[in-house]
Design an enzyme around this catalytic site. Structure first.
Site, mmCIF file in Angstrom:
data_model
loop_
_atom_site.group_PDB
_atom_site.id
_atom_site.type_symbol
_atom_site.label_atom_id
_atom_site.label_comp_id
_atom_site.label_asym_id
_atom_site.label_seq_id
_atom_site.Cartn_x
_atom_site.Cartn_y
_atom_site.Cartn_z
ATOM 1 N N ASP A 147 -11.901 43.622 97.501
ATOM 2 C CA ASP A 147 -11.230 43.680 96.200
ATOM 3 C C ASP A 147 -12.273 43.768 95.092
ATOM 4 O OD1 ASP A 147 -8.771 43.038 94.380
ATOM 5 O OD2 ASP A 147 -10.367 41.686 93.719
ATOM 6 N N LYS B 278 -8.919 47.723 90.305
ATOM 7 C CA LYS B 278 -7.993 47.447 89.195
ATOM 8 C C LYS B 278 -8.328 48.320 87.992
ATOM 9 C CE LYS B 278 -8.322 42.676 90.745
ATOM 10 N NZ LYS B 278 -9.702 42.596 91.231
ATOM 11 N N TYR C 214 -15.269 45.014 86.630
ATOM 12 C CA TYR C 214 -16.384 44.216 87.169
ATOM 13 C C TYR C 214 -17.710 44.984 87.098
ATOM 14 C CZ TYR C 214 -12.686 41.482 89.603
ATOM 15 O OH TYR C 214 -11.590 40.753 89.937
ATOM 16 N N HIS D 112 -4.956 45.441 85.874
ATOM 17 C CA HIS D 112 -5.756 44.206 85.864
ATOM 18 C C HIS D 112 -5.021 43.025 85.226
ATOM 19 C CE1 HIS D 112 -10.173 42.932 86.253
ATOM 20 N NE2 HIS D 112 -9.458 41.842 86.119
#
Ligand code: A2P
Length: 295
Positions: free
Chosen positions: A44, A74, A49, A107
């Site tokens: 994931d 996401k 990120y 997200h």
């Protein structure tokens, strides 16, 4: 063993996946490589990120066939909107180095601009219909966000990824997910958010909880393993994060013991009803300033 969970559209994923939230890009390839070696088959990540490229690199280096690993990522809020989200898919797919993303989720809701959240989800529906993604879903959605989304879209989300650890179990969200046939995925499943630096003062780490310590000792396991087993036995997906190869392997070693019903209940009873992460209804507008770079 890591038996599969089946999503509401038939796609299967292992219940214990691997998280890379806050894994620095330079650490991510090694961490994901260690996870794939240890046997994880679900990774994931998130556009937000900033480490999708490194996740893709680890996947390629592993030599595993593409269809052996479930890749989840996401869409960040600054890419919400129909065309923007279609483009966000392209950015993520290129960075990950894949043609198809297994699970693509929003997200978080954008409560102040829910129309853009809905348009973003409609783009996910298009990507699903076109076979560019295998399953779509959401993250950090509260029951009223799910209700509002359901009224304006067609495909029931396959997953809702939420903060969920023994100090914050979100039973109302879990119930709403279950009623709609949405798999609840736990982020910070071993409570990293209760001790991450910079996320608030005077917090107590769930990893140091005495109830978990007692249960862990009885089973000859660690508190983290007990928490992951609790998620597993309650039918959730969990994505523990670590950059340490020993802890990465240990977090997957949760298939050789079983928690009793009374132990599960005493873990449920640890809930304090206080979230560690941001409130999905009070999204800081500055989060929209984070721009996801082109691939
Ligand atoms: P590290 O990367 O140094 O292992 P969560 O996924 O719940 O947010 O938790 C992640 C946090 O927990 C990270 O700080 C990670 O640090 C730490 N962590 C991961 N696995 C374990 C474990 N088995 N025991 C203790 N801490 C762990």
């Amino acid at each position: 063993m890591n038996e599969f969970l089946t999503l509401n559209n038939g796609v299967r994923m292992p219940p214990i996946g691997f998280g890379v939230f806050q894994s620095a890009p330079e650490e991510t390839t090694a961490a994901v490589g260690a996870a794939l070696t240890a046997g994880y088959r679900h990774i994931d990540t998130a556009a937000g990120y900033g480490n999708e490229r490194e996740v893709g690199e680890a996947l390629r280096r592993s030599g595993l066939a593409r269809d052996e690993v479930v890749l989840e990522t996401k869409v960040w809020v600054s890419d919400y909107g129909y065309d923007e989200t279609l483009h966000a898919f392209e950015k993520s797919a290129i960075k990950l180095g894949v043609q198809q993303i297994d699970v693509l989720i929003l997200h978080q809701p954008m409560p102040q601009h829910f129309d853009r959240t809905v348009q973003a989800y409609r783009a996910l529906e298009t990507l699903l219909a076109d076979g560019r993604v295998r399953a779509i879903g959401v993250s950090n959605f509260l029951p009223h966000h799910l209700d509002a989304l359901r009224k304006q879209t067609d495909v029931v989300p396959a997953v809702n990824q939420i903060e969920l650890h023994p100090y914050f179990t979100q039973s109302a969200v879990q119930r709403a997910d279950a009623e709609l046939g949405i798999l609840t995925q736990a982020w910070s499943p071993i409570g990293g958010i209760t001790f991450y630096p910079g996320w608030g003062e005077n917090r107590r780490s769930v990893l140091e909880d005495p109830v978990l310590a007692r249960i862990a000792q009885e089973h000859g396991k660690t508190p983290a393993q007990v928490m992951l087993r609790w998620h597993l036995q309650q039918g959730r997906s969990a994505i523990p994060k670590s950059t340490n190869p020993v802890r990465i392997a240990k977090n997957l070693d949760v298939f050789d013991f079983v928690l009793r019903a009374d132990e599960l209940s005493s873990i449920d009873a640890l809930d304090r009803g206080v979230r560690g992460g941001p409130d999905p209804d009070e999204v800081d507008p500055s989060t929209w300033d984070l721009e996801i770079p082109e691939a």
